[in-house]
Write a protein that holds these residues in place. Structure first.
Motif, PDB file in Angstrom:
ATOM      1  N   GLU A 355       0.855  -1.192   0.000  1.00  0.00           N
ATOM      2  CA  GLU A 355       0.000   0.000   0.000  1.00  0.00           C
ATOM      3  C   GLU A 355       0.888   1.238   0.000  1.00  0.00           C
ATOM      4  N   TYR A 356       2.112   1.084   0.526  1.00  0.00           N
ATOM      5  CA  TYR A 356       2.991   2.241   0.672  1.00  0.00           C
ATOM      6  C   TYR A 356       4.238   2.084  -0.185  1.00  0.00           C
ATOM      7  N   LYS A 357       4.792   3.237  -0.553  1.00  0.00           N
ATOM      8  CA  LYS A 357       5.987   3.243  -1.398  1.00  0.00           C
ATOM      9  C   LYS A 357       7.130   2.492  -0.725  1.00  0.00           C
ATOM     10  N   GLU A 358       7.958   1.840  -1.531  1.00  0.00           N
ATOM     11  CA  GLU A 358       9.153   1.161  -1.001  1.00  0.00           C
ATOM     12  C   GLU A 358       9.938   2.112  -0.085  1.00  0.00           C
ATOM     13  N   GLY A 359      10.304   1.615   1.080  1.00  0.00           N
ATOM     14  CA  GLY A 359      11.123   2.429   1.984  1.00  0.00           C
ATOM     15  C   GLY A 359      10.316   3.249   2.988  1.00  0.00           C
ATOM     16  N   THR A 360       8.987   3.274   2.831  1.00  0.00           N
ATOM     17  CA  THR A 360       8.171   4.016   3.799  1.00  0.00           C
ATOM     18  C   THR A 360       8.348   3.400   5.189  1.00  0.00           C
ATOM     19  N   VAL A 361       8.529   4.240   6.195  1.00  0.00           N
ATOM     20  CA  VAL A 361       8.673   3.735   7.565  1.00  0.00           C
ATOM     21  C   VAL A 361       7.275   3.595   8.177  1.00  0.00           C
ATOM     22  N   ILE A 362       6.983   2.433   8.714  1.00  0.00           N
ATOM     23  CA  ILE A 362       5.691   2.215   9.370  1.00  0.00           C
ATOM     24  C   ILE A 362       5.947   2.164  10.874  1.00  0.00           C
ATOM     25  N   ILE A 363       5.291   3.053  11.609  1.00  0.00           N
ATOM     26  CA  ILE A 363       5.453   3.076  13.066  1.00  0.00           C
ATOM     27  C   ILE A 363       4.114   2.751  13.713  1.00  0.00           C
ATOM     28  N   GLY A 364       4.119   1.814  14.636  1.00  0.00           N
ATOM     29  CA  GLY A 364       2.903   1.523  15.408  1.00  0.00           C
ATOM     30  C   GLY A 364       3.209   1.748  16.880  1.00  0.00           C
ATOM     31  N   VAL A 374       6.528   0.481  21.022  1.00  0.00           N
ATOM     32  CA  VAL A 374       6.687   1.069  19.689  1.00  0.00           C
ATOM     33  C   VAL A 374       7.257   0.001  18.759  1.00  0.00           C
ATOM     34  N   SER A 375       6.656  -0.150  17.582  1.00  0.00           N
ATOM     35  CA  SER A 375       7.177  -1.081  16.580  1.00  0.00           C
ATOM     36  C   SER A 375       7.428  -0.328  15.296  1.00  0.00           C
ATOM     37  N   ALA A 376       8.582  -0.564  14.700  1.00  0.00           N
ATOM     38  CA  ALA A 376       8.899   0.107  13.438  1.00  0.00           C
ATOM     39  C   ALA A 376       9.219  -0.924  12.365  1.00  0.00           C
ATOM     40  N   ARG A 377       8.736  -0.687  11.162  1.00  0.00           N
ATOM     41  CA  ARG A 377       9.017  -1.580  10.038  1.00  0.00           C
ATOM     42  C   ARG A 377       9.311  -0.734   8.799  1.00  0.00           C
ATOM     43  N   ILE A 378       9.870  -1.394   7.782  1.00  0.00           N
ATOM     44  CA  ILE A 378      10.118  -0.733   6.501  1.00  0.00           C
ATOM     45  C   ILE A 378       9.216  -1.381   5.467  1.00  0.00           C
ATOM     46  N   SER A 379       8.575  -0.563   4.651  1.00  0.00           N
ATOM     47  CA  SER A 379       7.757  -1.119   3.586  1.00  0.00           C
ATOM     48  C   SER A 379       8.671  -1.593   2.465  1.00  0.00           C
ATOM     49  N   LYS A 406      15.240  -3.842   9.321  1.00  0.00           N
ATOM     50  CA  LYS A 406      13.879  -3.759   8.779  1.00  0.00           C
ATOM     51  C   LYS A 406      12.787  -3.842   9.835  1.00  0.00           C
ATOM     52  N   ALA A 407      13.155  -4.269  11.028  1.00  0.00           N
ATOM     53  CA  ALA A 407      12.151  -4.413  12.089  1.00  0.00           C
ATOM     54  C   ALA A 407      12.789  -4.082  13.420  1.00  0.00           C
ATOM     55  N   ALA A 408      12.221  -3.124  14.122  1.00  0.00           N
ATOM     56  CA  ALA A 408      12.779  -2.768  15.429  1.00  0.00           C
ATOM     57  C   ALA A 408      11.657  -2.364  16.361  1.00  0.00           C
ATOM     58  N   GLY A 409      11.976  -2.344  17.647  1.00  0.00           N
ATOM     59  CA  GLY A 409      10.960  -1.969  18.618  1.00  0.00           C
ATOM     60  C   GLY A 409      11.581  -1.291  19.808  1.00  0.00           C
ATOM     61  N   CYS A 410      10.760  -0.589  20.593  1.00  0.00           N
ATOM     62  CA  CYS A 410      11.271  -0.023  21.852  1.00  0.00           C
ATOM     63  C   CYS A 410      10.133   0.180  22.828  1.00  0.00           C
ATOM     64  N   LEU A 411      10.503   0.400  24.074  1.00  0.00           N
ATOM     65  CA  LEU A 411       9.545   0.652  25.148  1.00  0.00           C
ATOM     66  C   LEU A 411       9.830   2.029  25.727  1.00  0.00           C
ATOM     67  N   VAL A 412       8.824   2.875  25.749  1.00  0.00           N
ATOM     68  CA  VAL A 412       8.998   4.255  26.196  1.00  0.00           C
ATOM     69  C   VAL A 412       8.116   4.480  27.432  1.00  0.00           C
ATOM     70  N   PRO A 413       8.621   5.145  28.479  1.00  0.00           N
ATOM     71  CA  PRO A 413       7.737   5.442  29.613  1.00  0.00           C
ATOM     72  C   PRO A 413       6.597   6.368  29.152  1.00  0.00           C
ATOM     73  N   LYS A 414       5.396   6.078  29.621  1.00  0.00           N
ATOM     74  CA  LYS A 414       4.233   6.869  29.190  1.00  0.00           C
ATOM     75  C   LYS A 414       4.420   8.348  29.506  1.00  0.00           C
ATOM     76  N   SER A 415       5.123   8.621  30.614  1.00  0.00           N
ATOM     77  CA  SER A 415       5.305  10.015  31.019  1.00  0.00           C
ATOM     78  C   SER A 415       6.089  10.805  29.971  1.00  0.00           C
ATOM     79  N   GLN A 416       6.796  10.094  29.080  1.00  0.00           N
ATOM     80  CA  GLN A 416       7.598  10.805  28.069  1.00  0.00           C
ATOM     81  C   GLN A 416       7.010  10.661  26.666  1.00  0.00           C
ATOM     82  N   GLU A 417       5.719  10.346  26.635  1.00  0.00           N
ATOM     83  CA  GLU A 417       5.064  10.099  25.338  1.00  0.00           C
ATOM     84  C   GLU A 417       5.215  11.287  24.370  1.00  0.00           C
ATOM     85  N   ASN A 418       4.844  12.483  24.829  1.00  0.00           N
ATOM     86  CA  ASN A 418       4.874  13.637  23.915  1.00  0.00           C
ATOM     87  C   ASN A 418       6.280  13.932  23.433  1.00  0.00           C
TER      88      ASN A 418
END
Ligand code: C5P
Ligand code: C5P
Length: 435
Positions: A355-364, A374-379, A406-418
């Motif tokens: 659905e997305y151009k090659e190389g688009t970063v997908i963040i969930g 946080v999950s990151a992928r590459i299209s 091509k696939a990475a993740g992290c955990l962020v404290p909610k207090s630092q969301e913004n």
């Protein structure tokens, strides 16, 4: 790398002569199959051991580990070397994630990033380690194939993976990558998250229209399975699917791996999805039990899998309706709307959808109690290194981070969301300018 595996296996036997072993493994398919391979190996060797399955390796967890045991990390650990060095324990790591820092004297690490970078799953490495301990362990190769398929490494088979496939004595067929290839086609199509087909995935009326259009009808009141279809039926079906998606032929065709587990022929992709489903709905003991071929595990896993597929379909719908699209990136900020254990899968499916151009970063992103997953992928196949992208964004934030290009993740404290979201967006935009 084989030489290093043999060396590590000898050292492992020496260090565990009179000590209890703790296996710590990741909860996804690759981690679970790795844990099952090692558990079965250690049982045969009469070793004393326990297994702990975790969804992330957090520093707090490492600090609390029993100092008397030999620790064996599977499918994780390469990002926590500094923390592990502080322990008194002997530590072994069998992993394929990128390495950060240097291993301490107490740590032995088997990781392809140290050598030739050949793509191999943690379960593949665990199997090679198991075979180095005892060459009679070839019956465990089938589990390594499930882990390999789970990590999407089944498309191009490398040399080491080829050895594992040969040991596993499996059947490989070229075909449509919709699973399970062994059960009636209409069910496989309805839950076809491997190939997202608009109007068909999750829509049984759409499934019947597609089958009708492809000239596939019930025989003796039943639809055939994918592997039973005639060549002409299959080719019409593929054409109809391609008309509905942005996928290309090479995305939808590939190797189907048929393996034997508990005396039953299974589509490795289906098993992988089932293992994943149990873990992601917090039942990793059942996914492990399935790989250990325990009685009754299959039934329990199947019923969890049905629930999981429903969760996944609604998560994909949510993502479709709530995504934020920027230049070269897409963000799905799901908060409590998608489970933290499923956000990575949603991001993976979107990244493979074309659905997305090659190389688009997908963040969930999704909430996990006081943290944000946080999950990151590459299209597509090529693009920037998402592990580096997340590490950069985490520089001033206290949390764990890891993965591969091509696939990475992290955990962020909610207090630092913004704060995190702001830095992340900046990082995403910066790269666009650079290109
Ligand atoms: O390596 P890890 O198993 O923990 O990977 C988890 C997710 O990353 C899976 O969804 C897999 O599809 C994806 N992945 C990928 N490309 C790779 C390795 C993993 O997209 N090279
Ligand atoms: O969790 P997710 O599926 O998004 O993870 C993508 C990849 O990053 C996986 O290979 C996972 O093992 C890795 N990861 C990691 N450390 C974290 C989070 C994810 O190594 N804290």
């Amino acid at each position: 790398m084989k030489k290093e595996i043999v060396y590590a296996s000898k050292l492992f036997l020496e260090k565990t002569k009179s000590k209890q072993i703790k296996i710590i493994s990741h909860f996804d398919t690759d981690g679970i199959t790795s844990a099952a391979i090692i558990a079965r190996t250690l049982k045969k060797l009469d070793k004393r051991f326990s297994v702990k399955i975790v969804k992330n390796l957090e520093n707090e967890f490492i600090k609390k580990l029993n100092t008397k045991e030999v620790l064996l990390f599977l499918d994780l650990g390469s990002g926590s070397l500094e923390e592990l060095e502080k322990l008194e324990n002997s530590v072994f790591i069998i992993d394929h994630h990128e390495i950060t820092g240097n291993a301490g004297e107490n740590t032995t690490i088997i990781n392809p990033h140290l050598f030739d970078e050949e793509e191999i799953s943690a379960s593949g490495l665990s199997y090679l380690f198991s075979k180095a301990l005892d060459s009679k362990n070839k019956e465990l190769a089938n589990l390594a194939v499930v882990g390999m398929v789970g990590d999407m490494l089944g498309k191009e088979i490398s040399k080491l993976n080829n050895e594992i496939i040969e040991d596993a004595k499996i059947i490989i067929k070229k075909g449509l990558l919709i699973y399970p290839a062994t059960r009636p086609i209409h069910k496989a199509l309805e839950y076809s998250s491997s190939i997202f087909i608009p109007g068909v995935t999750g829509n049984f009326k759409g499934v019947f229209n597609l089958l009708k259009e492809s000239g596939i009808e019930k025989e003796n009141g039943k639809y055939k399975s994918l592997i039973e279809l005639e060549e002409t039926e299959l080719s019409k079906l593929i054409t109809s699917i391609l008309m509905r998606t942005k996928q290309k032929t090479e995305d939808v065709i590939g190797n189907i791996y048929l393996i034997k587990l508990s005396n039953r022929i299974e589509d490795a992709r289906e098993l992988s999805a089932m293992i994943n489903a149990c873990s992601r709905l917090n039942k990793s003991e059942i996914s492990l039990s399935l790989c250990l071929e325990n009685k009754n595990a299959r039934k329990k896993a199947e019923s969890i899998y049905v629930k999981y597929k429903q969760h996944l379909i609604s998560a994909l719908n949510y993502a479709e309706q709530n995504k934020i699209e920027g230049k070269g990136y897409v963000i799905i900020n799901a908060k409590n709307q998608i489970k933290d254990t499923m956000i990575g899968t949603v991001a993976s499916i979107l990244s493979m959808s074309r659905e997305y151009k090659e190389g688009t970063v997908i963040i969930g992103t999704s909430y996990d109690h006081e943290k944000i997953k946080v999950s990151a992928r590459i299209s597509g196949r090529n693009g920037r290194n998402v592990r580096e992208l997340l590490s950069e964004s985490m520089k001033t934030i206290h949390g764990e981070c890891g993965g591969h290009q091509k696939a990475a993740g992290c955990l962020v404290p909610k207090s630092q969301e913004n704060q995190f979201m702001e830095i992340l967006k900046k990082q995403l935009e910066v790269e666009v300018v650079k290109i």
